[in-house]
Design a protein around this motif. Sequence first.
Motif, short mmCIF file in Angstrom:
data_model
loop_
_atom_site.label_atom_id
_atom_site.label_comp_id
_atom_site.label_asym_id
_atom_site.label_seq_id
_atom_site.Cartn_x
_atom_site.Cartn_y
_atom_site.Cartn_z
N GLY A 10 11.96 -9.66 -8.65
CA GLY A 10 11.49 -8.75 -10.56
C GLY A 10 10.51 -8.38 -10.40
N PRO A 11 9.81 -7.88 -11.25
CA PRO A 11 8.45 -6.85 -10.85
C PRO A 11 7.39 -7.09 -9.69
N ASP A 12 7.47 -7.77 -9.63
CA ASP A 12 7.16 -8.07 -8.17
C ASP A 12 7.50 -7.35 -7.05
N ASP A 13 8.64 -6.84 -7.01
CA ASP A 13 8.97 -6.39 -5.11
C ASP A 13 8.32 -5.03 -5.40
N TRP A 14 8.10 -4.33 -7.13
CA TRP A 14 7.98 -3.15 -6.47
C TRP A 14 6.25 -3.00 -7.09
N LEU A 15 6.45 -4.09 -8.57
CA LEU A 15 4.53 -3.74 -8.77
C LEU A 15 3.65 -4.46 -7.12
N ARG A 16 3.82 -5.20 -6.15
CA ARG A 16 3.11 -5.22 -5.30
C ARG A 16 2.61 -3.71 -4.78
N PHE A 17 2.71 -2.93 -4.71
CA PHE A 17 2.94 -1.71 -4.25
C PHE A 17 2.31 -0.69 -5.19
N VAL A 18 1.83 -0.97 -6.70
CA VAL A 18 1.13 -0.55 -7.13
C VAL A 18 0.13 -0.14 -7.19
N PRO A 19 -1.28 -0.64 -6.53
CA PRO A 19 -2.57 -0.71 -6.39
C PRO A 19 -2.72 0.28 -5.21
N VAL A 20 -2.05 0.74 -4.27
CA VAL A 20 -2.36 1.56 -3.59
C VAL A 20 -1.47 2.86 -3.77
N ALA A 21 -0.49 2.63 -4.40
CA ALA A 21 -0.13 3.60 -4.84
C ALA A 21 -0.97 4.79 -5.73
N SER A 22 -1.26 3.76 -6.58
CA SER A 22 -2.63 3.64 -7.76
C SER A 22 -4.06 5.10 -6.98
N ALA A 23 -3.91 4.39 -5.74
CA ALA A 23 -5.48 5.03 -5.13
C ALA A 23 -5.28 6.12 -4.42
N TYR A 24 -3.79 6.10 -4.16
CA TYR A 24 -3.11 7.95 -3.67
C TYR A 24 -3.60 8.79 -5.11
N ALA A 25 -2.54 8.62 -5.81
CA ALA A 25 -2.50 8.94 -7.32
C ALA A 25 -3.82 9.61 -7.08
N LEU A 26 -5.12 8.77 -7.84
CA LEU A 26 -5.56 9.35 -8.21
C LEU A 26 -6.58 10.07 -7.52
N LYS A 27 -6.25 9.97 -6.13
CA LYS A 27 -7.12 10.86 -4.87
C LYS A 27 -6.31 12.41 -4.96
N ALA A 28 -5.13 12.04 -5.30
CA ALA A 28 -3.90 13.07 -5.49
C ALA A 28 -4.47 14.19 -6.33
N CYS A 29 -4.49 13.38 -8.32
CA CYS A 29 -5.37 13.92 -8.98
C CYS A 29 -6.59 14.51 -9.08
N GLY A 30 -7.42 14.82 -7.80
CA GLY A 30 -8.47 15.07 -7.66
C GLY A 30 -9.14 13.47 -8.25
N VAL A 31 -9.72 13.20 -8.16
CA VAL A 31 -10.10 11.80 -8.68
C VAL A 31 -11.09 11.25 -7.27
N GLU A 32 -12.62 11.42 -7.60
CA GLU A 32 -13.85 11.60 -5.76
C GLU A 32 -13.39 10.40 -5.57
N SER A 33 -13.26 9.93 -4.67
CA SER A 33 -12.95 9.05 -3.74
C SER A 33 -13.93 8.90 -2.56
N ALA A 34 -13.56 7.50 -2.26
CA ALA A 34 -15.10 7.49 -1.34
C ALA A 34 -14.29 8.09 0.26
N SER A 35 -13.25 8.45 0.34
CA SER A 35 -12.39 9.11 1.86
C SER A 35 -12.55 10.19 1.70
N SER A 36 -12.24 10.87 2.72
CA SER A 36 -11.65 12.01 2.80
C SER A 36 -9.72 11.50 2.91
N TRP A 37 -9.33 12.19 3.00
CA TRP A 37 -7.57 12.60 3.08
C TRP A 37 -7.15 11.35 4.53
N LYS A 38 -8.47 11.88 5.42
CA LYS A 38 -7.87 11.60 6.88
C LYS A 38 -7.84 9.67 6.89
N ARG A 39 -9.56 10.36 7.33
CA ARG A 39 -9.96 9.07 6.93
C ARG A 39 -8.98 8.13 5.55
#
Length: 170
Positions: A10-39
């Motif tokens: 079901g949707p759980d197979d791909w939804l499980r990756f949405v939170p971490v993918a969102s973190a990378y997508a927000l950072k890629a879109c320029g939203v200020e995160s707490a970390s550098s890309w390396k960190r």
Amino acid sequence: MAQKPYHGDGPDDWLRFVPVASAYALKACGVESASSWKRLAINTATSYVLSCGTTWALKHAIHERRPDGTDNRAFPSGHATVAFAGAAILDKEFRHVSPWISVGGYAVATGVAVDRLVRNRHEWHDVVAGAAIGVGGTWLGYWLGDKITGKSSRYQVGFDGNCVSLAVKL
């Protein structure tokens, strides 16, 4: 007690990756995160190695049968581990921007856990344990990752496209 049938993927197979993918997508879109890309990369990798490694080890040590009877790798829920680890990463990186980002990440992770119950793949204690391992592994992963990448760290990590290297300052 009669086993309920397996309800398929079901949707759980791909939804499980949405939170971490969102973190990378927000950072890629320029939203200020707490970390550098390396960190972010090091802490994410450390968090997932700890969380998923713990879940894998427990699944292979405990041998709890799934409610649908398909195998004996029910405890703890790997889907919940991955989803909640991602939600904790999203929270650590973007809570300062808006607490609603964190709420969204944990809501998606909770949805994954509930879907695992509804699809008869887990009992409630499996998903609660998976969630706790995911969040705890992320907290520990950030602590360890910061030991490696922090300003006063004796360690330096480098990436060159072909390998990852670790240097220790003596």
